[in-house]
Write an enzyme that holds these catalytic residues in place. Sequence first.
Site, PDB file in Angstrom:
ATOM      1  N   ARG A   4       1.448 -10.982  -2.117  1.00  0.00           N
ATOM      2  CA  ARG A   4       0.347 -10.240  -1.472  1.00  0.00           C
ATOM      3  C   ARG A   4      -1.026 -10.867  -1.660  1.00  0.00           C
ATOM      4  O   ARG A   4      -1.909 -10.313  -2.316  1.00  0.00           O
ATOM      5  CB  ARG A   4       0.323  -8.791  -1.972  1.00  0.00           C
ATOM      6  CG  ARG A   4       1.552  -8.044  -1.570  1.00  0.00           C
ATOM      7  CD  ARG A   4       1.522  -6.612  -2.015  1.00  0.00           C
ATOM      8  NE  ARG A   4       0.861  -5.748  -1.065  1.00  0.00           N
ATOM      9  CZ  ARG A   4       0.859  -4.416  -1.161  1.00  0.00           C
ATOM     10  NH1 ARG A   4       1.444  -3.828  -2.155  1.00  0.00           N
ATOM     11  NH2 ARG A   4       0.251  -3.690  -0.256  1.00  0.00           N
ATOM     12  N   ASP A  40       6.589   0.743   4.697  1.00  0.00           N
ATOM     13  CA  ASP A  40       6.489   1.798   3.688  1.00  0.00           C
ATOM     14  C   ASP A  40       7.569   2.872   3.840  1.00  0.00           C
ATOM     15  O   ASP A  40       7.654   3.783   3.017  1.00  0.00           O
ATOM     16  CB  ASP A  40       5.095   2.455   3.726  1.00  0.00           C
ATOM     17  CG  ASP A  40       4.030   1.550   3.131  1.00  0.00           C
ATOM     18  OD1 ASP A  40       4.382   0.538   2.505  1.00  0.00           O
ATOM     19  OD2 ASP A  40       2.832   1.862   3.279  1.00  0.00           O
ATOM     20  N   CYS A  50       2.276  -8.694  -7.740  1.00  0.00           N
ATOM     21  CA  CYS A  50       2.615  -7.309  -7.458  1.00  0.00           C
ATOM     22  C   CYS A  50       4.113  -7.249  -7.282  1.00  0.00           C
ATOM     23  O   CYS A  50       4.733  -8.221  -6.864  1.00  0.00           O
ATOM     24  CB  CYS A  50       1.879  -6.902  -6.190  1.00  0.00           C
ATOM     25  SG  CYS A  50       2.623  -5.621  -5.256  1.00  0.00           S
ATOM     26  N   LYS A  57      -3.143   8.711   2.026  1.00  0.00           N
ATOM     27  CA  LYS A  57      -3.676   7.846   0.970  1.00  0.00           C
ATOM     28  C   LYS A  57      -4.308   6.586   1.561  1.00  0.00           C
ATOM     29  O   LYS A  57      -5.410   6.206   1.180  1.00  0.00           O
ATOM     30  CB  LYS A  57      -2.542   7.444   0.026  1.00  0.00           C
ATOM     31  CG  LYS A  57      -2.899   6.315  -0.921  1.00  0.00           C
ATOM     32  CD  LYS A  57      -1.759   5.973  -1.853  1.00  0.00           C
ATOM     33  CE  LYS A  57      -0.788   4.941  -1.336  1.00  0.00           C
ATOM     34  NZ  LYS A  57      -1.292   3.564  -1.301  1.00  0.00           N
ATOM     35  N   ASN A  58      -3.600   5.953   2.497  1.00  0.00           N
ATOM     36  CA  ASN A  58      -4.070   4.652   2.983  1.00  0.00           C
ATOM     37  C   ASN A  58      -5.272   4.757   3.922  1.00  0.00           C
ATOM     38  O   ASN A  58      -5.835   3.740   4.317  1.00  0.00           O
ATOM     39  CB  ASN A  58      -2.933   3.887   3.664  1.00  0.00           C
ATOM     40  CG  ASN A  58      -1.941   3.343   2.651  1.00  0.00           C
ATOM     41  OD1 ASN A  58      -2.169   3.441   1.444  1.00  0.00           O
ATOM     42  ND2 ASN A  58      -0.845   2.779   3.132  1.00  0.00           N
ATOM     43  N   ARG A  88       1.159   7.717  -7.688  1.00  0.00           N
ATOM     44  CA  ARG A  88       0.139   6.948  -6.963  1.00  0.00           C
ATOM     45  C   ARG A  88       0.061   7.409  -5.505  1.00  0.00           C
ATOM     46  O   ARG A  88      -0.997   7.289  -4.873  1.00  0.00           O
ATOM     47  CB  ARG A  88       0.484   5.458  -6.975  1.00  0.00           C
ATOM     48  CG  ARG A  88       0.259   4.783  -8.311  1.00  0.00           C
ATOM     49  CD  ARG A  88       0.405   3.289  -8.154  1.00  0.00           C
ATOM     50  NE  ARG A  88      -0.225   2.874  -6.918  1.00  0.00           N
ATOM     51  CZ  ARG A  88       0.202   1.894  -6.135  1.00  0.00           C
ATOM     52  NH1 ARG A  88       1.257   1.199  -6.459  1.00  0.00           N
ATOM     53  NH2 ARG A  88      -0.431   1.598  -5.021  1.00  0.00           N
TER      54      ARG A  88
HETATM   55  C1  UD1 Z   1      -1.271  -1.996   3.518  1.00  0.00           C
HETATM   56  C2  UD1 Z   1      -0.871  -0.658   2.953  1.00  0.00           C
HETATM   57  C3  UD1 Z   1       0.545  -0.702   2.412  1.00  0.00           C
HETATM   58  C4  UD1 Z   1       1.501  -1.218   3.495  1.00  0.00           C
HETATM   59  C5  UD1 Z   1       0.990  -2.510   4.106  1.00  0.00           C
HETATM   60  C6  UD1 Z   1       1.811  -2.962   5.300  1.00  0.00           C
HETATM   61  C7  UD1 Z   1      -2.987   0.242   2.206  1.00  0.00           C
HETATM   62  C8  UD1 Z   1      -3.866   0.631   1.083  1.00  0.00           C
HETATM   63  N1  UD1 Z   1      -1.808  -0.308   1.905  1.00  0.00           N
HETATM   64  O1  UD1 Z   1      -1.221  -2.936   2.450  1.00  0.00           O
HETATM   65  O2  UD1 Z   1       0.926   0.616   2.020  1.00  0.00           O
HETATM   66  O3  UD1 Z   1       2.765  -1.466   2.911  1.00  0.00           O
HETATM   67  O4  UD1 Z   1      -0.368  -2.363   4.547  1.00  0.00           O
HETATM   68  O5  UD1 Z   1       1.853  -1.957   6.253  1.00  0.00           O
HETATM   69  O6  UD1 Z   1      -3.321   0.451   3.359  1.00  0.00           O
HETATM   70  N2  UD1 Z   1      -1.143 -11.175   3.764  1.00  0.00           N
HETATM   71  C9  UD1 Z   1      -1.509 -12.481   3.572  1.00  0.00           C
HETATM   72  N3  UD1 Z   1      -2.844 -12.757   3.358  1.00  0.00           N
HETATM   73  C10 UD1 Z   1      -3.792 -11.791   3.330  1.00  0.00           C
HETATM   74  C11 UD1 Z   1      -3.405 -10.448   3.539  1.00  0.00           C
HETATM   75  C12 UD1 Z   1      -2.062 -10.169   3.761  1.00  0.00           C
HETATM   76  O7  UD1 Z   1      -0.676 -13.386   3.578  1.00  0.00           O
HETATM   77  O8  UD1 Z   1      -4.971 -12.105   3.128  1.00  0.00           O
HETATM   78  C13 UD1 Z   1       0.296 -10.838   4.010  1.00  0.00           C
HETATM   79  C14 UD1 Z   1       0.896  -9.977   2.912  1.00  0.00           C
HETATM   80  O9  UD1 Z   1       1.353 -10.770   1.834  1.00  0.00           O
HETATM   81  C15 UD1 Z   1       2.022  -9.279   3.637  1.00  0.00           C
HETATM   82  C16 UD1 Z   1       1.443  -9.080   5.049  1.00  0.00           C
HETATM   83  O10 UD1 Z   1       0.359  -9.997   5.153  1.00  0.00           O
HETATM   84  O11 UD1 Z   1       3.152 -10.093   3.709  1.00  0.00           O
HETATM   85  C17 UD1 Z   1       0.930  -7.679   5.340  1.00  0.00           C
HETATM   86  O12 UD1 Z   1       0.114  -7.249   4.280  1.00  0.00           O
HETATM   87  P1  UD1 Z   1      -1.128  -6.251   4.475  1.00  0.00           P
HETATM   88  O13 UD1 Z   1      -1.058  -5.597   5.797  1.00  0.00           O
HETATM   89  O14 UD1 Z   1      -2.357  -6.986   4.131  1.00  0.00           O
HETATM   90  O15 UD1 Z   1      -0.839  -5.175   3.356  1.00  0.00           O
HETATM   91  P2  UD1 Z   1      -1.938  -4.353   2.595  1.00  0.00           P
HETATM   92  O16 UD1 Z   1      -3.137  -4.217   3.443  1.00  0.00           O
HETATM   93  O17 UD1 Z   1      -2.081  -4.885   1.201  1.00  0.00           O
END
Ligand code: UD1
Length: 419
Positions: A122, A306, A117, A22-23, A398
């Site tokens: 996030r 995850d 969320c 999915k990701n 999902r």
């Molecule tokens: C992706 C995955 C999700 C997985 C996560 C961590 C997809 C579609 N989803 O989510 O399944 O659980 O990686 O492996 O690929 N953060 C910030 N600012 C930002 C972006 C992130 O502070 O601009 C923080 C987030 O709050 C979190 C951490 O960084 O604490 C990691 O998040 P991130 O890797 O961005 O998760 P996703 O990409 O949303």
Amino acid sequence: MDKLLITGGQPLAGDIRISGAKNAALPIMAATLLASGRSTIGNVPHLRDVTTMMELLGHVGADLVLDESLRIQIDASNVVGIVAPYDLVKTMRASIVVLGPLLARFGRAIVSLPGGCAIGSRPVNLHLQGLAAMGAEIHVENGYIHATAPRLRGADLMLDLVTVTGTENLMMAATLADGVTTIRNAAREPEVVDLADFLNAMGARVEGAGTDTIHIEGVPELHGAEYRILPDRIETGTYLVAVAMTGGEVRLKDTDPDLLGAVLAKLTEAGAQIETGSDWIRVCMTRGRPHPVDIHTSPYPGFPTDMQAQFTALNCIAEGSATITEAVFENRFMHVSELERMGARVKLEGNTAITSGVARLTGAPLMATDLRASASLVLAALVADGESTIDRIYHIDRGYETIEEKLSQLGARIRRVSH
Ligand code: UD1
């Protein structure tokens, strides 16, 4: 609304096929917006999040066709829209990955802010900071991100935190930027590598994906490409934990053990026997209860957040105590209160859960709260005495393709009921 009805106590045995990731599918589908021309993407999992991404791409004007081999053909030649509306983004935070491609190709994008969320706030600040450093003008108005940049410029980007979709958004944006972009402290997840491979198949020049420094040399335009999505390592891990909990022997096909180093190590520590081939994994669990395993989540190649909920469920029935530290997301222990309703003993202290394994869990009416939390409830229900019902399973849909069919195929007593 559908529910899952599960009667526990059945060991699992047999073979199942693992779906595409999915990701990886979501950002790769979004990447098709970068080019005019048709892309054909194989091994796309049949999931609600994929349908949401198809709706989003359709909304901006892409043509989508599911061909006879169940590949998705996407042609973004006639895309005219640049708006990702709240109604779609709110159901799937990963919709944010259309921001980079829309901005890079059309010079403008208006994407709803994903908002809160269940597993924490996030934010997307790092996505926006990176695009701003590449010359985009960004402001937030009425809940929408408005980004403008006639042509993005290559830049040296240092991410404060490892972010998966942040890395992906910036990598996609940089493919059409003027000059070279370097992303430092980049996410190293296999799905980032899969996206980079797809971008390169489209004519992009991306190097270093899979390491913490990615270089992207911008090109004037990209073209459509054919691609096959890599296997889902989280779906794989979830079925492996299921067997480690129920006992039995199962072979997972069409997967890749190399993507699961940290997870396989923890399963072995829990007492499961693991055998692997290039595209399969066999798991065998003969000991009664698993050994408890301490978990500390971190970005890839560390232990994946995850998979945290599923291992929490395993530790709930293990012989002894374990400590689980969630270091990627705040508030990702929503499953704990539901597991406690089944008789689990868990003490929560900030971002740490301490489990004291019990010999039996009991079936209960349960509520799914987020994708991976729901998976942990399914696993607990598979070993619990008696019947459990799991409500709000749209969360499971999902991210898990036909979970009840795959588990039934392995001998589990599970069915979906609509009412
Ligand atoms: C992706 C995955 C999700 C997985 C996560 C961590 C997809 C579609 N989803 O989510 O399944 O659980 O990686 O492996 O690929 N953060 C910030 N600012 C930002 C972006 C992130 O502070 O601009 C923080 C987030 O709050 C979190 C951490 O960084 O604490 C990691 O998040 P991130 O890797 O961005 O998760 P996703 O990409 O949303």
